[in-house]
Design a protein around this motif. Structure first.
Motif, PDB file in Angstrom:
ATOM      1  N   ARG A   4      79.251  24.248  78.675  1.00  0.00           N
ATOM      2  CA  ARG A   4      79.767  25.424  79.373  1.00  0.00           C
ATOM      3  C   ARG A   4      80.607  25.054  80.598  1.00  0.00           C
ATOM      4  NH1 ARG A   4      76.739  28.156  83.114  1.00  0.00           N
ATOM      5  NH2 ARG A   4      74.900  27.114  82.305  1.00  0.00           N
ATOM      6  N   ARG A   5      80.180  24.048  81.380  1.00  0.00           N
ATOM      7  CA  ARG A   5      80.845  23.749  82.649  1.00  0.00           C
ATOM      8  C   ARG A   5      81.701  22.486  82.655  1.00  0.00           C
ATOM      9  NH1 ARG A   5      79.091  26.440  87.341  1.00  0.00           N
ATOM     10  NH2 ARG A   5      80.881  25.395  88.192  1.00  0.00           N
ATOM     11  N   LEU A   6      81.364  21.477  81.830  1.00  0.00           N
ATOM     12  CA  LEU A   6      82.053  20.197  81.946  1.00  0.00           C
ATOM     13  C   LEU A   6      83.039  19.880  80.834  1.00  0.00           C
ATOM     14  CD1 LEU A   6      79.321  17.821  83.376  1.00  0.00           C
ATOM     15  CD2 LEU A   6      81.180  18.943  84.565  1.00  0.00           C
ATOM     16  N   LEU A   7      82.860  20.448  79.661  1.00  0.00           N
ATOM     17  CA  LEU A   7      83.832  20.173  78.608  1.00  0.00           C
ATOM     18  C   LEU A   7      85.121  20.941  78.891  1.00  0.00           C
ATOM     19  CD1 LEU A   7      81.860  20.129  75.250  1.00  0.00           C
ATOM     20  CD2 LEU A   7      82.857  18.216  76.483  1.00  0.00           C
ATOM     21  N   PRO A   8      86.250  20.241  78.944  1.00  0.00           N
ATOM     22  CA  PRO A   8      87.517  20.937  79.198  1.00  0.00           C
ATOM     23  C   PRO A   8      87.844  21.924  78.076  1.00  0.00           C
ATOM     24  CG  PRO A   8      87.763  18.564  79.460  1.00  0.00           C
ATOM     25  CD  PRO A   8      86.418  18.804  78.854  1.00  0.00           C
ATOM     26  N   SER A   9      88.397  23.053  78.444  1.00  0.00           N
ATOM     27  CA  SER A   9      88.800  24.050  77.455  1.00  0.00           C
ATOM     28  C   SER A   9      90.101  23.602  76.797  1.00  0.00           C
ATOM     29  CB  SER A   9      88.989  25.409  78.113  1.00  0.00           C
ATOM     30  OG  SER A   9      90.077  25.356  79.014  1.00  0.00           O
ATOM     31  N   ARG A  10      90.458  24.260  75.692  1.00  0.00           N
ATOM     32  CA  ARG A  10      91.712  23.927  75.002  1.00  0.00           C
ATOM     33  C   ARG A  10      92.909  24.139  75.924  1.00  0.00           C
ATOM     34  NH1 ARG A  10      90.972  24.470  68.883  1.00  0.00           N
ATOM     35  NH2 ARG A  10      88.777  25.013  68.750  1.00  0.00           N
ATOM     36  N   GLU A  11      92.837  25.202  76.691  1.00  0.00           N
ATOM     37  CA  GLU A  11      93.937  25.496  77.628  1.00  0.00           C
ATOM     38  C   GLU A  11      94.082  24.373  78.655  1.00  0.00           C
ATOM     39  OE1 GLU A  11      94.447  28.533  81.248  1.00  0.00           O
ATOM     40  OE2 GLU A  11      94.043  29.480  79.323  1.00  0.00           O
ATOM     41  N   GLN A  12      92.969  23.857  79.153  1.00  0.00           N
ATOM     42  CA  GLN A  12      93.019  22.782  80.137  1.00  0.00           C
ATOM     43  C   GLN A  12      93.533  21.479  79.534  1.00  0.00           C
ATOM     44  OE1 GLN A  12      88.925  22.877  81.513  1.00  0.00           O
ATOM     45  NE2 GLN A  12      89.634  23.572  83.510  1.00  0.00           N
ATOM     46  N   LEU A  13      93.322  21.279  78.245  1.00  0.00           N
ATOM     47  CA  LEU A  13      93.722  20.027  77.603  1.00  0.00           C
ATOM     48  C   LEU A  13      95.184  19.982  77.180  1.00  0.00           C
ATOM     49  CD1 LEU A  13      90.587  19.246  75.447  1.00  0.00           C
ATOM     50  CD2 LEU A  13      91.347  18.084  77.519  1.00  0.00           C
ATOM     51  N   ARG A  14      95.877  21.097  77.286  1.00  0.00           N
ATOM     52  CA  ARG A  14      97.309  21.072  76.946  1.00  0.00           C
ATOM     53  C   ARG A  14      98.001  20.025  77.805  1.00  0.00           C
ATOM     54  NH1 ARG A  14      98.910  27.124  77.633  1.00  0.00           N
ATOM     55  NH2 ARG A  14      98.849  26.227  79.681  1.00  0.00           N
ATOM     56  N   ALA A  15      98.941  19.330  77.216  1.00  0.00           N
ATOM     57  CA  ALA A  15      99.616  18.221  77.905  1.00  0.00           C
ATOM     58  C   ALA A  15     100.240  18.657  79.228  1.00  0.00           C
ATOM     59  CB  ALA A  15     100.663  17.604  76.995  1.00  0.00           C
ATOM     60  N   GLY A  16     100.889  19.809  79.255  1.00  0.00           N
ATOM     61  CA  GLY A  16     101.523  20.272  80.483  1.00  0.00           C
ATOM     62  C   GLY A  16     100.523  20.552  81.578  1.00  0.00           C
ATOM     63  N   ASN A  17      99.370  21.088  81.204  1.00  0.00           N
ATOM     64  CA  ASN A  17      98.348  21.415  82.189  1.00  0.00           C
ATOM     65  C   ASN A  17      97.747  20.148  82.795  1.00  0.00           C
ATOM     66  OD1 ASN A  17      96.703  22.970  83.747  1.00  0.00           O
ATOM     67  ND2 ASN A  17      95.298  23.515  82.109  1.00  0.00           N
ATOM     68  N   VAL A  18      97.493  19.144  81.968  1.00  0.00           N
ATOM     69  CA  VAL A  18      96.934  17.880  82.464  1.00  0.00           C
ATOM     70  C   VAL A  18      97.929  17.220  83.413  1.00  0.00           C
ATOM     71  CG1 VAL A  18      96.147  15.581  81.808  1.00  0.00           C
ATOM     72  CG2 VAL A  18      95.481  17.552  80.433  1.00  0.00           C
ATOM     73  N   GLY A  19      99.204  17.219  83.030  1.00  0.00           N
ATOM     74  CA  GLY A  19     100.232  16.638  83.893  1.00  0.00           C
ATOM     75  C   GLY A  19     100.351  17.378  85.214  1.00  0.00           C
ATOM     76  N   ALA A  20     100.274  18.711  85.165  1.00  0.00           N
ATOM     77  CA  ALA A  20     100.356  19.515  86.391  1.00  0.00           C
ATOM     78  C   ALA A  20      99.168  19.221  87.310  1.00  0.00           C
ATOM     79  CB  ALA A  20     100.403  20.998  86.044  1.00  0.00           C
ATOM     80  N   GLU A  21      97.993  19.102  86.736  1.00  0.00           N
ATOM     81  CA  GLU A  21      96.803  18.784  87.537  1.00  0.00           C
ATOM     82  C   GLU A  21      96.933  17.402  88.175  1.00  0.00           C
ATOM     83  OE1 GLU A  21      94.247  20.521  88.430  1.00  0.00           O
ATOM     84  OE2 GLU A  21      94.604  22.280  87.206  1.00  0.00           O
ATOM     85  N   LEU A  22      97.437  16.455  87.412  1.00  0.00           N
ATOM     86  CA  LEU A  22      97.610  15.105  87.925  1.00  0.00           C
ATOM     87  C   LEU A  22      98.611  15.092  89.079  1.00  0.00           C
ATOM     88  CD1 LEU A  22      96.775  12.181  87.611  1.00  0.00           C
ATOM     89  CD2 LEU A  22      98.593  11.902  85.936  1.00  0.00           C
ATOM     90  N   ARG A  23      99.728  15.805  88.926  1.00  0.00           N
ATOM     91  CA  ARG A  23     100.716  15.885  90.010  1.00  0.00           C
ATOM     92  C   ARG A  23     100.118  16.547  91.257  1.00  0.00           C
ATOM     93  NH1 ARG A  23     103.894  16.812  85.589  1.00  0.00           N
ATOM     94  NH2 ARG A  23     103.781  19.061  85.770  1.00  0.00           N
ATOM     95  N   THR A  24      99.329  17.595  91.054  1.00  0.00           N
ATOM     96  CA  THR A  24      98.701  18.283  92.188  1.00  0.00           C
ATOM     97  C   THR A  24      97.769  17.334  92.948  1.00  0.00           C
ATOM     98  OG1 THR A  24      98.801  20.403  91.047  1.00  0.00           O
ATOM     99  CG2 THR A  24      97.231  20.226  92.853  1.00  0.00           C
ATOM    100  N   HIS A  25      96.990  16.569  92.204  1.00  0.00           N
ATOM    101  CA  HIS A  25      96.090  15.619  92.857  1.00  0.00           C
ATOM    102  C   HIS A  25      96.850  14.509  93.567  1.00  0.00           C
ATOM    103  CE1 HIS A  25      92.646  17.496  91.017  1.00  0.00           C
ATOM    104  NE2 HIS A  25      91.854  16.607  91.589  1.00  0.00           N
TER     105      HIS A  25
END
Length: 132
Positions: A4-25
Motif C-alpha cells: 500500500r505505501r512502498l510499492l511505486p504505482s504505475r503512474e510513478q514508474l512512468r519514465a518521465g515521472n522518474v526523471g522529473a523526481e530525479l531532477r527535483t532531488h
C-alpha cells in the motif's frame, strides 16, 4: 503496508515521472507539505532496497563470516564466493546503510528538526499557517 505505501504505482514508474523526481532531488527542491507524508518513487525505491536487499545482505554476509554458522550451513560461503567476498559485500552494504542514515539525519536537520522528527514518529505533518 509494503504494497500500500512502498510499492511505486504505475503512474510513478512512468519514465518521465522518474526523471522529473530525479531532477527535483538533484536541484534540492522539496515538494509542498500536504499534511500527510507521501513518498515519491525515489524514496520508495530507496526504502525497498534497504528493507529487502541491504538488510538481508547484512544478516547473511554477517552469518557467512561466522565460522560456527558456516560449519552448520557451508552453502552460504559458496553463495557469496568465499568468506572474503562476503566480508567485502558486508562492508559495502554497511556503508550504504550508513549513507542512508546520514541522508535521513541531514534531511531532518535541514528541514526543521523537531517538527520533522514529530512527523516521523506520529506519521502526520503539522503545518503552521502564516499570519499576514
Amino acid at each position: 503496508y509494503v504494497r500500500r505505501r512502498l510499492l511505486p504505482s504505475r503512474e510513478q514508474l512512468r519514465a518521465g515521472n522518474v526523471g522529473a523526481e530525479l531532477r527535483t532531488h538533484l536541484k534540492w527542491r522539496r515538494p509542498a507539505a500536504t499534511g500527510r507524508p507521501d513518498y515519491n518513487v525515489l524514496q520508495k525505491t530507496a526504502y525497498l532496497v534497504v528493507i529487502f536487499v541491504l538488510a538481508p545482505l547484512m544478516v547473511l554476509t554477517g552469518l557467512t563470516m561466522s565460522p560456527g554458522f558456516v560449519a552448520v550451513l557451508p552453502e552460504l560461503t559458496t553463495l557469496f564466493g568465499g568468506r572474503q567476498s562476503a566480508r567485502s559485500i558486508h562492508f559495502i552494504a554497511a556503508n550504504l546503510l550508513l549513507l542512508f542514515l546520514v541522508a535521513h539525519v541531514l534531511e531532518v536537520a535541514l528541514s526543521g528538526g523537531v517538527s520533522m522528527l514529530r512527523a516521523m514518529v506520529t506519521g502526520t505533518v503539522h503545518v503552521r499557517e502564516r499570519r499576514s
